[in-house]
Design a protein around this motif. Sequence first.
Motif, PDB file in Angstrom:
ATOM      1  N   LEU A 127      24.151  15.233  46.522  1.00  0.00           N
ATOM      2  CA  LEU A 127      24.999  15.278  45.345  1.00  0.00           C
ATOM      3  C   LEU A 127      24.107  15.177  44.117  1.00  0.00           C
ATOM      4  O   LEU A 127      23.343  14.227  43.971  1.00  0.00           O
ATOM      5  N   LYS A 128      24.180  16.190  43.248  1.00  0.00           N
ATOM      6  CA  LYS A 128      23.366  16.181  42.036  1.00  0.00           C
ATOM      7  C   LYS A 128      24.106  15.475  40.901  1.00  0.00           C
ATOM      8  O   LYS A 128      23.591  14.527  40.314  1.00  0.00           O
ATOM      9  N   SER A 129      25.335  15.915  40.608  1.00  0.00           N
ATOM     10  CA  SER A 129      26.108  15.273  39.542  1.00  0.00           C
ATOM     11  C   SER A 129      27.581  15.644  39.670  1.00  0.00           C
ATOM     12  O   SER A 129      27.949  16.593  40.364  1.00  0.00           O
ATOM     13  N   TYR A 130      28.421  14.875  38.981  1.00  0.00           N
ATOM     14  CA  TYR A 130      29.850  15.157  38.878  1.00  0.00           C
ATOM     15  C   TYR A 130      30.339  14.611  37.546  1.00  0.00           C
ATOM     16  O   TYR A 130      29.747  13.697  36.979  1.00  0.00           O
ATOM     17  N   ASP A 131      31.420  15.199  37.024  1.00  0.00           N
ATOM     18  CA  ASP A 131      31.937  14.809  35.714  1.00  0.00           C
ATOM     19  C   ASP A 131      33.258  14.066  35.900  1.00  0.00           C
ATOM     20  O   ASP A 131      34.324  14.661  36.042  1.00  0.00           O
ATOM     21  N   GLU A 132      33.183  12.743  35.883  1.00  0.00           N
ATOM     22  CA  GLU A 132      34.345  11.897  36.116  1.00  0.00           C
ATOM     23  C   GLU A 132      35.360  11.990  34.982  1.00  0.00           C
ATOM     24  O   GLU A 132      36.555  11.813  35.190  1.00  0.00           O
ATOM     25  N   ALA A 133      34.900  12.307  33.781  1.00  0.00           N
ATOM     26  CA  ALA A 133      35.784  12.358  32.613  1.00  0.00           C
ATOM     27  C   ALA A 133      36.826  13.474  32.720  1.00  0.00           C
ATOM     28  O   ALA A 133      37.903  13.374  32.114  1.00  0.00           O
ATOM     29  N   LYS A 134      36.539  14.532  33.477  1.00  0.00           N
ATOM     30  CA  LYS A 134      37.466  15.664  33.598  1.00  0.00           C
ATOM     31  C   LYS A 134      38.760  15.279  34.310  1.00  0.00           C
ATOM     32  O   LYS A 134      39.797  15.872  34.066  1.00  0.00           O
ATOM     33  N   ILE A 135      38.700  14.283  35.205  1.00  0.00           N
ATOM     34  CA  ILE A 135      39.899  13.924  35.965  1.00  0.00           C
ATOM     35  C   ILE A 135      40.390  12.515  35.635  1.00  0.00           C
ATOM     36  O   ILE A 135      41.317  12.023  36.275  1.00  0.00           O
ATOM     37  N   ALA A 194      42.937  15.852  42.488  1.00  0.00           N
ATOM     38  CA  ALA A 194      41.903  15.417  41.547  1.00  0.00           C
ATOM     39  C   ALA A 194      40.513  15.791  42.060  1.00  0.00           C
ATOM     40  O   ALA A 194      39.649  16.224  41.286  1.00  0.00           O
ATOM     41  N   LEU A 195      40.299  15.667  43.364  1.00  0.00           N
ATOM     42  CA  LEU A 195      38.999  16.031  43.945  1.00  0.00           C
ATOM     43  C   LEU A 195      38.752  17.529  43.819  1.00  0.00           C
ATOM     44  O   LEU A 195      37.629  17.963  43.546  1.00  0.00           O
ATOM     45  N   ASP A 196      39.804  18.324  44.004  1.00  0.00           N
ATOM     46  CA  ASP A 196      39.661  19.772  43.847  1.00  0.00           C
ATOM     47  C   ASP A 196      39.357  20.149  42.398  1.00  0.00           C
ATOM     48  O   ASP A 196      38.667  21.138  42.141  1.00  0.00           O
ATOM     49  N   ALA A 197      39.854  19.368  41.441  1.00  0.00           N
ATOM     50  CA  ALA A 197      39.619  19.657  40.026  1.00  0.00           C
ATOM     51  C   ALA A 197      38.304  19.072  39.515  1.00  0.00           C
ATOM     52  O   ALA A 197      37.845  19.433  38.428  1.00  0.00           O
ATOM     53  N   LEU A 198      37.691  18.174  40.312  1.00  0.00           N
ATOM     54  CA  LEU A 198      36.450  17.517  39.894  1.00  0.00           C
ATOM     55  C   LEU A 198      35.286  18.508  39.933  1.00  0.00           C
ATOM     56  O   LEU A 198      35.000  19.085  40.989  1.00  0.00           O
ATOM     57  N   PRO A 199      34.583  18.710  38.796  1.00  0.00           N
ATOM     58  CA  PRO A 199      33.414  19.596  38.831  1.00  0.00           C
ATOM     59  C   PRO A 199      32.217  18.872  39.456  1.00  0.00           C
ATOM     60  O   PRO A 199      31.759  17.861  38.940  1.00  0.00           O
ATOM     61  N   ILE A 200      31.747  19.414  40.580  1.00  0.00           N
ATOM     62  CA  ILE A 200      30.644  18.808  41.332  1.00  0.00           C
ATOM     63  C   ILE A 200      29.486  19.793  41.376  1.00  0.00           C
ATOM     64  O   ILE A 200      29.670  20.982  41.634  1.00  0.00           O
ATOM     65  N   VAL A 201      28.275  19.279  41.160  1.00  0.00           N
ATOM     66  CA  VAL A 201      27.059  20.095  41.267  1.00  0.00           C
ATOM     67  C   VAL A 201      26.266  19.552  42.454  1.00  0.00           C
ATOM     68  O   VAL A 201      25.952  18.364  42.510  1.00  0.00           O
TER      69      VAL A 201
END
Length: 125
Positions: A16-24, A54-61
């Motif tokens: 896992l490189k990064s994820y944006d928690e603020a989006k969800i 929410a997991l599907d909408a979470l942007p994950i890199v």
Amino acid sequence: MLNAAIKDCPVTGGRLKSYDEAKIAGMKGVKKVVKVGDTAVAVVADTFWHAKTALDALPIVWDEGENAKVSSASIAKMAVGRPRGRPGLCRQFQWRREHRASPVRQRRSRRFTTTPTRTTPRWSR
């Protein structure tokens, strides 16, 4: 009761490189986003459906690593020149052919087998 939905790296050996928690953060029912080890992320929510959406909408890199280049064609190229299937499989079938009972012996074993007998009486009508 809280529920969680987990998403792991799609490539073996990836991280896992990064994820944006603020989006969800403002989504309905979402309580927290949690990093699970080095390879996964989980969303904790009131219901499973809230966690999954929410997991599907979470942007994950993902950092997919060196296995991102592996494909069916590259695996086939590595396997050229190697025996197909399991290495000991041919030897097992060869042993079975050599040690198979002869047809006469098979007939004798069928002739002397016992059949189950009735333990309860057969009632006639």
